[in-house]
Design a protein around this motif. Structure first.
Motif, PDB file in Angstrom:
ATOM      1  N   UNK A  95       0.802  -1.226   0.000  1.00 53.51           N
ATOM      2  CA  UNK A  95       0.000   0.000   0.000  1.00 53.51           C
ATOM      3  C   UNK A  95       0.834   1.275   0.000  1.00 53.51           C
ATOM      4  N   UNK A  96       2.153   1.140   0.139  1.00 48.39           N
ATOM      5  CA  UNK A  96       3.039   2.311   0.132  1.00 48.39           C
ATOM      6  C   UNK A  96       3.535   2.671  -1.263  1.00 48.39           C
ATOM      7  N   UNK A  97       3.336   1.764  -2.232  1.00 51.08           N
ATOM      8  CA  UNK A  97       3.833   2.077  -3.579  1.00 51.08           C
ATOM      9  C   UNK A  97       2.972   1.507  -4.705  1.00 51.08           C
ATOM     10  N   UNK A  98       1.833   0.940  -4.351  1.00 53.99           N
ATOM     11  CA  UNK A  98       0.976   0.306  -5.350  1.00 53.99           C
ATOM     12  C   UNK A  98      -0.476   0.744  -5.170  1.00 53.99           C
ATOM     13  N   UNK A  99      -1.030   1.319  -6.225  1.00 54.08           N
ATOM     14  CA  UNK A  99      -2.452   1.691  -6.265  1.00 54.08           C
ATOM     15  C   UNK A  99      -3.124   0.892  -7.373  1.00 54.08           C
ATOM     16  N   UNK A 100      -4.450   1.036  -7.459  1.00 58.69           N
ATOM     17  CA  UNK A 100      -5.197   0.353  -8.509  1.00 58.69           C
ATOM     18  C   UNK A 100      -6.163   1.304  -9.200  1.00 58.69           C
ATOM     19  N   UNK A 101      -6.314   1.109 -10.507  1.00 57.66           N
ATOM     20  CA  UNK A 101      -7.350   1.815 -11.256  1.00 57.66           C
ATOM     21  C   UNK A 101      -8.643   1.020 -11.128  1.00 57.66           C
ATOM     22  N   UNK A 102      -9.670   1.690 -10.627  1.00 55.88           N
ATOM     23  CA  UNK A 102     -10.986   1.060 -10.447  1.00 55.88           C
ATOM     24  C   UNK A 102     -12.040   2.032 -10.977  1.00 55.88           C
ATOM     25  N   UNK A 103     -12.754   1.648 -11.998  1.00 51.70           N
ATOM     26  CA  UNK A 103     -13.697   2.550 -12.640  1.00 51.70           C
ATOM     27  C   UNK A 103     -14.902   2.889 -11.792  1.00 51.70           C
ATOM     28  N   UNK A 104     -15.289   4.158 -11.803  1.00 53.08           N
ATOM     29  CA  UNK A 104     -16.410   4.628 -10.982  1.00 53.08           C
ATOM     30  C   UNK A 104     -17.747   4.089 -11.465  1.00 53.08           C
TER      31      UNK A 104
ATOM     32  N   UNK B 246      -7.887   5.849   5.519  1.00 55.34           N
ATOM     33  CA  UNK B 246      -7.049   6.959   5.061  1.00 55.34           C
ATOM     34  C   UNK B 246      -7.572   7.497   3.731  1.00 55.34           C
ATOM     35  N   UNK B 247      -8.859   7.447   3.587  1.00 54.32           N
ATOM     36  CA  UNK B 247      -9.573   7.839   2.366  1.00 54.32           C
ATOM     37  C   UNK B 247      -9.400   6.784   1.283  1.00 54.32           C
ATOM     38  N   UNK B 248      -8.160   6.555   0.847  1.00 51.59           N
ATOM     39  CA  UNK B 248      -7.905   5.482  -0.107  1.00 51.59           C
ATOM     40  C   UNK B 248      -8.426   5.725  -1.499  1.00 51.59           C
ATOM     41  N   UNK B 249      -8.792   6.958  -1.814  1.00 47.31           N
ATOM     42  CA  UNK B 249      -9.379   7.267  -3.112  1.00 47.31           C
ATOM     43  C   UNK B 249      -8.741   8.509  -3.721  1.00 47.31           C
ATOM     44  N   UNK B 250      -8.479   8.438  -5.001  1.00 50.81           N
ATOM     45  CA  UNK B 250      -8.211   9.609  -5.825  1.00 50.81           C
ATOM     46  C   UNK B 250      -9.231   9.545  -6.953  1.00 50.81           C
ATOM     47  N   UNK B 251     -10.209  10.416  -6.896  1.00 49.14           N
ATOM     48  CA  UNK B 251     -11.289  10.390  -7.886  1.00 49.14           C
ATOM     49  C   UNK B 251     -10.981  11.390  -8.988  1.00 49.14           C
ATOM     50  N   UNK B 252     -10.884  10.874 -10.208  1.00 47.34           N
ATOM     51  CA  UNK B 252     -10.495  11.705 -11.342  1.00 47.34           C
ATOM     52  C   UNK B 252     -11.705  12.265 -12.082  1.00 47.34           C
ATOM     53  N   UNK B 253     -11.601  13.529 -12.427  1.00 52.40           N
ATOM     54  CA  UNK B 253     -12.540  14.155 -13.360  1.00 52.40           C
ATOM     55  C   UNK B 253     -11.716  14.885 -14.407  1.00 52.40           C
ATOM     56  N   UNK B 254     -11.982  14.602 -15.651  1.00 60.45           N
ATOM     57  CA  UNK B 254     -11.252  15.248 -16.741  1.00 60.45           C
ATOM     58  C   UNK B 254     -12.168  16.192 -17.507  1.00 60.45           C
ATOM     59  N   UNK B 255     -12.967  15.633 -18.415  1.00 64.22           N
ATOM     60  CA  UNK B 255     -13.812  16.460 -19.281  1.00 64.22           C
ATOM     61  C   UNK B 255     -14.788  17.327 -18.509  1.00 64.22           C
ATOM     62  N   UNK B 256     -15.314  16.791 -17.403  1.00 61.25           N
ATOM     63  CA  UNK B 256     -16.304  17.535 -16.631  1.00 61.25           C
ATOM     64  C   UNK B 256     -15.748  18.813 -16.025  1.00 61.25           C
ATOM     65  N   UNK B 257     -14.423  18.893 -15.912  1.00 61.76           N
ATOM     66  CA  UNK B 257     -13.774  20.102 -15.381  1.00 61.76           C
ATOM     67  C   UNK B 257     -13.120  20.906 -16.493  1.00 61.76           C
TER      68      UNK B 257
ATOM     69  N   UNK C 228     -14.093   8.110 -14.235  1.00 62.34           N
ATOM     70  CA  UNK C 228     -15.487   7.853 -14.608  1.00 62.34           C
ATOM     71  C   UNK C 228     -16.508   8.699 -13.908  1.00 62.34           C
ATOM     72  N   UNK C 229     -16.097   9.538 -12.944  1.00 65.20           N
ATOM     73  CA  UNK C 229     -17.023  10.457 -12.296  1.00 65.20           C
ATOM     74  C   UNK C 229     -17.196  11.678 -13.194  1.00 65.20           C
ATOM     75  N   UNK C 230     -18.434  12.122 -13.347  1.00 63.89           N
ATOM     76  CA  UNK C 230     -18.688  13.311 -14.161  1.00 63.89           C
ATOM     77  C   UNK C 230     -19.187  12.940 -15.529  1.00 63.89           C
ATOM     78  N   UNK C 231     -18.388  13.191 -16.568  1.00 63.91           N
ATOM     79  CA  UNK C 231     -18.835  12.993 -17.940  1.00 63.91           C
ATOM     80  C   UNK C 231     -19.216  11.541 -18.225  1.00 63.91           C
ATOM     81  N   UNK C 232     -18.572  10.577 -17.541  1.00 68.36           N
ATOM     82  CA  UNK C 232     -18.884   9.162 -17.778  1.00 68.36           C
ATOM     83  C   UNK C 232     -20.023   8.655 -16.897  1.00 68.36           C
ATOM     84  N   UNK C 233     -20.547   9.504 -16.017  1.00 65.49           N
ATOM     85  CA  UNK C 233     -21.743   9.152 -15.273  1.00 65.49           C
ATOM     86  C   UNK C 233     -21.549   8.460 -13.952  1.00 65.49           C
ATOM     87  N   UNK C 234     -20.314   8.313 -13.486  1.00 66.70           N
ATOM     88  CA  UNK C 234     -20.087   7.669 -12.197  1.00 66.70           C
ATOM     89  C   UNK C 234     -20.548   8.532 -11.043  1.00 66.70           C
TER      90      UNK C 234
END
Length: 271
Positions: free
Chosen positions: A178-187, A228-239, A209-215
């Motif tokens: 958990x100190x150097x490995x994350x995972x991509x998980x679609x919203x 520790x939250x454990x999330x980085x939620x990405x928004x691209x097009x919606x911003x 997938x949050x925003x334009x993709x409807x997540x």
């Protein structure tokens, strides 16, 4: 950046927002085309207006490398713009034989000094391990993505009924921590985020997938947040494409702030 430093940023900003930088010359405001480097000017304005709310930025490397040598120069300049206390993600989806991966890692971790890189796991341990050898750098491994074709392989079950993405999660945790490995998980996967969390309780997830993709942000937090939250939620097009006019950066700021306000409420609810 360490895990504790990343969590400190999340706490300080009451946000787990990642802003995706997908600068398309066909979509950026037309007035920027008169600039010497339209892509740089676009990204610079977005970063300056959203840095108060973002804990991470994720340049999509394809939008830069499609422009050739100039695009790589622009990418390096954009990466340098991002404040040092904000997590940087090279969304490159690399993954090749060991000596090749080692050079990909050198390119993004040393030459350009990104904090992390997205990696495809299909070729196995020797294609991923070179990225894990750099101190305070991260692999963000594709686990359960939100694209239409993700079910072609990721949901295939073995003889015991375990889907392939769970095998990837189990095996890859032997390579990193958990100190150097994350995972991509679609919203857009909803309750499946909860299934991934059961398999990787301590790891951070990068959630597109949050925003334009409807997540749904609330669904992501419900199923994916940990202590520790454990999330980085990405928004691209919606911003970044919320406006195509000269006010595009100000409108991007408003959209980022909307997400941050919702994230603050979710952090207060679950942490």
């Amino acid at each position: 950046m360490t895990r504790s430093e990343l969590f400190a940023q999340i706490q300080q900003k009451s946000s787990f927002l990642c802003v995706g930088l997908d600068p398309d010359l066909e979509k950026i405001p037309r007035h920027l085309l008169a600039e010497p480097d339209p892509i740089f000017s676009f990204c610079k304005a977005i970063i300056e207006e959203t840095a108060d709310f973002a804990v991470a930025y994720k340049p999509n490397i394809a939008f830069f490398e499609a422009l050739g040598a100039k695009g790589w120069e622009t990418l390096a300049r954009v990466e340098e713009l991002i404040p040092d206390d904000i997590f940087t993600i090279a969304d490159a989806k690399r993954g090749d034989i060991g000596n090749t991966s080692k050079l990909y890692a050198k390119a993004f971790f040393e030459t350009m000094d990104f904090d992390s890189i997205t990696v495809a796991p299909y070729m196995g341990k020797d294609s991923v391990s070179p990225f894990l050898e750099f101190e305070n750098k991260w692999v963000i491994l594709l686990a359960l993505t939100s694209n239409a074709g993700s079910s072609d392989f990721q949901l295939i079950q073995d003889e015991s009924g375990q889907p392939l993405y769970k095998s990837v999660l189990a095996k890859s945790q032997e390579w990193g921590s958990p100190e150097n490995l994350m995972y991509v998980v679609g919203a857009t996967r909803g309750e499946l985020i909860g299934e991934v969390r059961k398999s990787a309780p301590e790891h951070f997830f990068l959630v597109p997938g949050v925003g334009a993709q409807g997540g749904s942000l609330s669904e992501v937090a419900k199923y994916g947040m940990n202590s520790t939250c454990g999330l980085l939620v990405n928004s691209s097009r919606g911003i970044i494409y919320a406006s195509g006019e000269k006010d595009f950066a100000k409108v991007a700021r408003r959209e980022a702030e909307k997400l941050q306000v919702e994230m603050k409420s979710l952090l207060e609810q679950y942490l």
